[in-house]
Scaffold this active site. Structure first.
Site, PDB file in Angstrom:
ATOM      1  N   GLY A 128       4.470   5.546 -55.852  1.00 45.52           N
ATOM      2  CA  GLY A 128       3.592   4.364 -56.521  1.00 45.52           C
ATOM      3  C   GLY A 128       4.502   3.489 -57.385  1.00 45.52           C
ATOM      4  O   GLY A 128       3.785   2.851 -58.414  1.00 45.52           O
ATOM      5  N   GLY A 129       5.637   4.047 -57.640  1.00 45.85           N
ATOM      6  CA  GLY A 129       6.656   3.519 -58.564  1.00 45.85           C
ATOM      7  C   GLY A 129       6.155   3.734 -60.054  1.00 45.85           C
ATOM      8  O   GLY A 129       6.553   3.026 -60.866  1.00 45.85           O
ATOM      9  N   SER A 213       8.860   9.002 -52.726  1.00 44.78           N
ATOM     10  CA  SER A 213       9.033   7.712 -53.589  1.00 44.78           C
ATOM     11  C   SER A 213       9.154   8.110 -55.398  1.00 44.78           C
ATOM     12  O   SER A 213      10.130   8.790 -55.563  1.00 44.78           O
ATOM     13  CB  SER A 213       8.295   6.640 -53.339  1.00 44.78           C
ATOM     14  OG  SER A 213       8.455   5.301 -53.960  1.00 44.78           O
TER      15      SER A 213
END
Length: 512
Positions: A128-129, A213
């Site tokens: 989710g960055g 991610s």
């Protein structure tokens, strides 16, 4: 032959035994789980740490009564944009969340006690960055993963993100204490699992971490932050690596978002103690809404030379990191959902060719080349490494024709939750078989990272040989085929040229 009363007695005895096994003693007190499936026990929402706003996590207080671990704890506060909300929809992660600053909890799925115990442990770190993400999404439910694999426990957890995870507050700059609080939460989780997982049937000496991610980036950062760690025995990096710091981190401190937010909520834009005290007094909901209103969508990780080192590239090249077996992977078309989502958010459409070409360049820059750097660094330092590219496209997961093998498309496959998150069409026989293949591969690695994926036919990574494992390739929809990673990485030495070309595409898109 058993009589009916004898069978009834045996059944009741087994039920009683299973029920008793749901209560586990931890360092903070007992926790009571539930039977998720006949073969799987689960504990949800166990507090692993507590932390006041913008402080490091510490162990929760000892409890005097059992904790009912029958529901997920609240998620940490989310910071999203319209583009990332489109991504969450595409990736089947757009469920409504209950949020709180008191969000540091974890979830455990373990085999029922009639199955083998003292299992390997996989700890999941969501992506989710570092701005959004949660452990209570259905796509991350570990029940099917454990159902289909012996010798495995799955753990998921929440960690702080955005302004609460890494505020970039000038008042918190220190040479000894990090303000990457979310990364500290990850370390606290791993430590808690190490100290408590035996009670759940896990082996504290066989713990591996895997993430997607930002979660994979966090795992790669962990390898550099704790190069002598003895807890983590293996890593699976899905679509993220320490190379993402070029986009997700700041060279030292990026205090502009902090000051803009402080000004927006009436705390001023000067780095004074009074400003920090004022910010501490604002509600979390006020800060999140103010950030959105001011179009602040990113609070970057802080390069503090405590957890994140400014010389990270040199550390990777010279072997100054945790040398444990590692799986490094990417999706073939990582940037598709962000390019499409950005087009929908700004223009209401995704123009063909321009968006496809832009997505391909972005995929190469933000993902493939980072995977090359972290894989090559490990290879050069003698670390056993495997590398894959996810290429599968399943109609139920890919809900739009302009999404190929996109960022996060593998998550329902890895966790075996595709049937729960996709609605139309129903999962196909090849999709079910492919998910079982991938789950088995991840479990094989977790059981013995040193042997890793050799047992499922994956060659160890060699940049000059056919060792790139292509998952769900058209040549083998339910397994893997092999290719040369050198072809995939050929443009990575020309990143500056790619960025210049990307700028031209951005200019064209802005004029449409």
């Amino acid at each position: 032959m058993h009589t009916v009363p004898a069978l009834v007695f045996a059944l009741l005895s087994s039920v009683s035994f299973a029920a008793g096994s749901l209560t586990v003693n931890t360092a903070q007190g007992s926790v009571v789980g539930t039977q998720a499936l006949p073969r799987v026990r689960q504990w949800l929402g166990i507090p692993f740490a507590t932390a006041a706003r913008w402080t490091a996590p510490s162990l929760p207080a000892t409890r005097t009564s059992p904790f009912n671990a029958n529901a997920y704890g609240p998620s940490c506060h989310q910071l999203t944009t319209l583009t990332t909300e489109y991504y969450l929809e595409f990736a089947h992660q757009d469920e409504p969340l209950t949020v709180s600053e008191n969000c540091l909890s974890l979830n455990i799925w373990a085999p029922s006690t009639f199955r083998p115990q003292n299992t390997a442990v996989l700890i999941w770190i969501y992506g989710g960055g570092f701005q959004f993400g949660a452990s209570d999404l259905e796509v991350y439910n570990g029940r099917n993963f454990v159902r289909d694999n012996d010798d495995l426990i799955i753990v998921t957890f929440n960690y702080r993100i955005n302004m609460f995870g890494q505020p970039n507050a000038p008042q918190l700059v220190s040479t000894t204490n990090s303000q990457n609080f979310g990364l500290l939460d990850i370390k606290a989780t791993i430590d808690w699992v190490k100290n408590n997982i035996a009670g759940f049937g896990g082996d504290p000496n066989r713990i591996s971490i895997f993430g997607h991610s930002a979660g994979a980036t966090a795992a790669d950062i962990y390898a550099q932050a704790y190069p002598t760690d003895t807890t983590v025995k293996g890593m699976i990096l899905q679509s993220g690596s320490i190379g993402a710091l070029n986009d997700l981190g700041s060279p030292t401190l990026d205090s502009a978002p902090w000051h803009t937010l402080a000004q927006a909520v009436g705390c001023g834009n000067s780095a004074t103690p009074a400003q920090f005290t004022c910010m501490q007094g604002k509600s979390a909901a006020t800060l999140i809404q103010a950030a959105r209103d001011a179009n602040i969508n990113t609070f970057k990780l802080v390069t503090d030379n405590i957890i994140i080192h400014s010389d990270w590239a040199n550390r990777m090249a010279t072997g100054n990191f945790l040398k444990v077996p590692t799986v490094v992977g990417t999706a073939q078309h990582e940037a598709d959902p962000f390019t499409v989502g950005d087009s929908l958010a700004t223009r209401g459409n995704a123009p063909p060719f321009i968006t496809t070409a832009r997505a391909d360049i972005l995929s190469q820059l933000i993902s493939t080349c980072g995977a090359f750097t972290t894989s090559k660094g490990r290879y050069d330092n003698g670390v056993t490494t495997w590398r894959y590219q996810y290429q599968a496209v399943w109609p139920g997961i890919n809900t739009r024709q302009d999404l190929r093998a996109f960022h996060g498309a593998e998550l329902p496959i890895v966790f075996g939750t595709f049937a729960s998150v996709q609605t139309n069409p129903e999962p196909t026989v090849p999709e079910v078989a492919f998910s079982l293949y991938v789950k088995n591969a991840w479990a094989e690695f977790a059981r013995n990272p040193s042997a890793g994926l050799t047992g499922v036919g994956w060659p160890t990574y060699n940049p000059s040989a056919d060792t790139l494992v292509q998952l769900g390739n058209v040549e083998n929809l339910t397994g893997h085929s092999l290719a040369s990673p050198s072809l995939l990485d050929a443009t990575c030495p020309h990143a500056s040229t790619l960025r210049a070309i990307l700028g031209q595409y951005n200019t064209i898109l802005s004029s449409i």
